[in-house]
Structures are given as structure tokens and as C-alpha cells.
Scaffold this active site. Structure first.
Site, PDB file in Angstrom:
ATOM      1  CD  GLU A 273      -2.636   1.098   2.758  1.00  0.00           C
ATOM      2  OE1 GLU A 273      -2.961  -0.075   3.088  1.00  0.00           O
ATOM      3  OE2 GLU A 273      -2.751   2.219   3.410  1.00  0.00           O
TER       4      GLU A 273
ATOM      5  CD  GLU B  78      -2.758   7.353   5.874  1.00  0.00           C
ATOM      6  OE1 GLU B  78      -3.741   6.705   6.158  1.00  0.00           O
ATOM      7  OE2 GLU B  78      -1.788   6.890   6.077  1.00  0.00           O
TER       8      GLU B  78
END
Length: 278
Positions: free
Chosen positions: A159, A164
Site C-alpha cells: 500500500e 494522510e
């Protein structure tokens, strides 16, 4: 009699340059996966795919609204129009209090889009210009997952978290996850993530440059963190040799970001454009 003429070196150089310009930076697989041609990693980037959200609706040839799931990140996802708005060339992905819990018992609803099954790429540069609004429990994210699961089920294909953001922080997180980091607990060999300070009240350009031997994170054009491919470790350290698709979503709540305060909603991730180069 046909005469043969020697071609000047300058003319041959021109032909070579012209041919290079005509050669795509990528080879197309299955009609939608852009695999960068070998040897291009040290050449100039060429724009191969973009969306600037100038239309009246989300381009469904490029994006799908993310359906709900059972994980922290997608448990409030909805495909309902309430969480999506296109205005003045900007895409608003919303996190809201659910206005009708009788129809959907979830307390919150969130919007997100992905390119799964429509666009994926292997190696290159991606940049996303966006503004991140803040709220308690807000967790906007831009990230990538493997399109074809070459090595098995998650997390074996890895991933790539482009960005974020949590709550009201003035930093973003830039992180790599894989079987190597999550299951083998190899988070520091090499270091698998970093943070970068950003102006949360402005639009910023989030992105990364992805090579066969490293992933270099960038923020507003400046390099911030590098995750290298290393030798002599478990092969699961580098599953990043396959095409990945893009996810952009406004998430709410979860173990990492904490509880949501409804009074701080709605919250938006406002996306200006997405560009991919190879």
C-alpha cells in the site's frame, strides 16, 4: 542508377529525437494499465493521464465512487450525492452527519473516489492538488493499491499512502505498508514512513515519484521522504513492481484518528486536479 547519399549527422540526430517524441512513455496493458517503458526512469516526465474536474459530473470513465466496507477507512463511505459536489472546477469530497439514520443507520457518511478497473500505473510521478479541511475525527487520504494482486491478498501487494491527515494537525503522513512492514514488523529496515509540515489553510500539491528501486515522496514539488528497495531482506519488502490504482477519500473516525465530534462537521477534501506522469 540509384545514387546513395550519406545523411548528415545532424539530420540523423533529428530523426532520432523525432522518433523518441513519438514513442509513448508507457505500454498499455488490458487497455487501462499504464506500465512505464523500461529505461525511462531517468528521462523527463511526460503527462500521461489527468483529471481537472472541469465537468458537471465526476468522469465515470476515470473514477468510481467508493462503496462502503467494514474497515475503519471505508465504513462510512457512500455513493450518495450528498457527499459529492463539483463546483468551479473543484471536487468536494464530504464528511457529514448522516441526515437520515432511518434509511442508513450509520452516524456519518463520507465521499471518496478510486480508479480501480479504469486506470492504474506502474512507475512514474503522481501529483494531486487539494485543500484539506479540518475537523475532529477527519482523516482525508490519498493512496494507492495494487490493481491485480500479483503476490496474493492484502497486505502482500503493498500500500502506498501518498498523504494522510488527522484532525487539525499541521503535518501529513507519508507511508509505505506491506507484508514486510505489517506482518514481519520491519518498519525501520528501511524506515517505512515520514511526516511533512504543510499549510493546512491553503491548497497544496501532494505526490510522489515512483521508480523501480525507490519511492520518493514530494510536497509542493520538494522531496520529503524516500523509501528504497533494499537488498538482502525478505522479498516482500518490495511488492511495488506492478500497476497500482488511485484512491482519494474523505474518511471519518477510526482507531488511529479517534472519535468524531459531530459538531465539527461537515468537512471537505477539495480536489483541484490529479496528474500522472511517466
Amino acid at each position: 542508377m540509384i545514387r546513395s547519399f550519406a545523411k548528415p549527422a545532424a539530420f540523423l540526430a533529428f530523426l532520432g529525437a523525432f522518433a523518441a517524441c513519438k514513442t509513448p512513455a508507457y505500454q498499455l496493458v488490458d487497455g487501462y494499465m499504464y506500465e512505464q517503458r523500461p529505461g525511462r526512469e531517468n528521462e523527463n516526465w511526460k503527462l500521461v493521464w489527468k483529471d481537472d474536474f472541469k465537468g458537471k459530473t465526476i468522469d465515470t470513465a476515470k473514477w468510481t465512487r467508493i462503496p462502503p466496507g467494514k474497515s475503519d477507512w471505508n465504513r462510512h463511505m457512500t455513493q450518495d450525492d450528498k457527499c459529492y459536489e463539483l463546483k468551479d472546477g473543484l471536487l468536494y469530497l464530504k464528511g457529514i452527519v448522516n441526515p437520515d439514520p432511518s434509511a442508513d443507520e450509520r452516524p456519518f457518511l463520507t465521499g471518496g473516489i478510486w480508479t480501480k478497473g479504469k486506470f492504474a500505473f506502474q512507475y512514474g510521478k503522481i501529483e494531486i492538488r487539494a485543500k484539506l479541511e479540518s475537523a475532529q475525527g477527519a482523516w482525508p487520504a490519498m493512496w494507492m493499491l495494487a490493481e491485480k494482486d500479483k503476490y496474493g491478498k492484502y497486505p502482500k501487494n503493498g500500500e502506498i499512502d501518498i498523504m494522510e491527515h488527522l484532525n487539525y494537525d499541521s503535518i501529513i503522513y507519508q507511508t509505505i505498508h506491506s507484508w514486510y512492514t505489517l506482518e514481519l514488523k520491519q518498519a525501520d529496515n528501511p524506515k517505512h514512513g515520514g511526516t511533512a509540515v504543510f499549510n493546512k489553510d491553503e491548497f497544496n500539491v501532494f505526490g510522489l515519484k515512483w521508480y523501480p528501486d525507490k519511492i520518493v515522496y514530494i510536497l509542493n514539488g520538494k522531496e520529503t521522504f524516500t523509501y528504497p528497495r533494499v537488498q538482502g531482506v525478505d522479498a516482500s519488502q518490495w511488492p511495488f513492481d506492478q500497476a497500482f490504482y488511485i484512491l482519494i477519500d474523505q474518511q471519518l473516525g477510526g482507531n488511529w484518528v479517534g472519535k468524531v465530534k459531530p459538531e465539527t462537521l461537515p468537512v471537505n477534501m477539495i480536489v483541484d486536479w490529479v496528474k500522472v506522469y511517466q
